[in-house]
Design an enzyme around this catalytic site. Sequence first.
Site, short mmCIF file in Angstrom:
data_model
loop_
_atom_site.label_atom_id
_atom_site.label_comp_id
_atom_site.label_asym_id
_atom_site.label_seq_id
_atom_site.Cartn_x
_atom_site.Cartn_y
_atom_site.Cartn_z
N LEU A 14 -4.09 8.77 3.63
CA LEU A 14 -4.89 9.46 2.36
C LEU A 14 -4.02 9.59 1.08
O LEU A 14 -3.14 10.35 1.52
CB LEU A 14 -5.79 10.48 2.64
N LYS A 40 1.04 12.07 -3.78
CA LYS A 40 1.71 11.55 -2.61
C LYS A 40 1.32 10.28 -2.00
O LYS A 40 -0.23 9.93 -2.25
CB LYS A 40 1.47 12.37 -1.29
N ASP A 41 2.00 9.48 -1.32
CA ASP A 41 1.48 7.96 -0.90
C ASP A 41 0.42 8.26 -0.02
O ASP A 41 0.25 8.84 0.75
CB ASP A 41 2.73 7.27 -0.06
N LYS A 42 -0.42 6.94 0.12
CA LYS A 42 -1.51 6.61 0.77
C LYS A 42 -0.96 6.29 2.01
O LYS A 42 -1.46 6.75 3.42
CB LYS A 42 -2.45 5.56 0.17
N ASN A 43 0.01 5.53 2.01
CA ASN A 43 0.32 4.74 3.58
C ASN A 43 1.51 5.59 4.13
O ASN A 43 2.44 4.89 4.28
CB ASN A 43 0.99 3.42 2.98
#
Length: 298
Positions: A14, A40-43
């Site tokens: 998320l 912040k990154d999703k992956n």
Amino acid sequence: RGNFIIAKIKKKSLGTWDLLESLSKGLKIYENELGYAGLKDKNATTTQYISIPRKYAKDLKKFRHPKIEIKETFLHSTKLNIGDLEGNSFEIRLHDVKEEDVFKIEKLLKEISKIGMPNYFGFQRFGHEAKENLDKARRYIYGDLLIKDRKLAKMLVSAYQSDFYNKWLVERINKSENEFEPLDGDVFREYKNDKFFTPKKLNETIIQDFLNKKIVPTGLLPGRHAFRSIAKARKIEENYDDTYIQEKGYRRDAIVYPKDVSVKYNKQTSKCTLKFTLPKGSYATVLIENIANRNLKA
């Protein structure tokens, strides 16, 4: 004490926008009531702090989501805002790493920690359709395209500004044979006071302060109210400037220094775990690419 709950939230697959949307729906509040210090990154599996007005404390206790875990909460007097973030800590696992390459990776990380790495914007900044997004941004800026979604327009302009910065940094690095060297007229940022200054001529004091990591040269993200370099530095920078951009411009550190670096290797799984901390706005993917693009066989 205070009127805001600060929640430490762990989430998987998320992004921050997804998290805010889920919290907004779950708590039945407007997204702009939620505060955050950075994206912040999703992956990835990420942890970040979110501020929520204290009046929603009961609703927060009932909140449940399969990809979101609230680790802890405490009260604070102010809402979290962009700019409050100091940095990010990362843990990244590299797969199929040969044992003989682990020492070389450690050596490279020590070198990068000492001399710094180019602070490029990572590919995440530009989206999956990078070329198309930059073209949309240019047409929007020059009045040839109307975009009603203000958030989308801002993201496209940010990508457009970032592209100028990245291209400037490529030229500066290439001119210095893969290391960043300051020039007369560069705009420096002083770490201690977070202030910018522009010396027309470099002197021994400035060079020593740079080597001792007291100051850092910065690159331009073109726009309004941004400092421009002068002298030799400006001759290069002006090729990556666009005075037509109406969004606010700013300056970005040209190089950053990873801290708290550690490397662990598992012989059975051939996995190498890297841990490090980067200043806000820097990309872990850029550090990994920096290692991967070096010749480990050398």
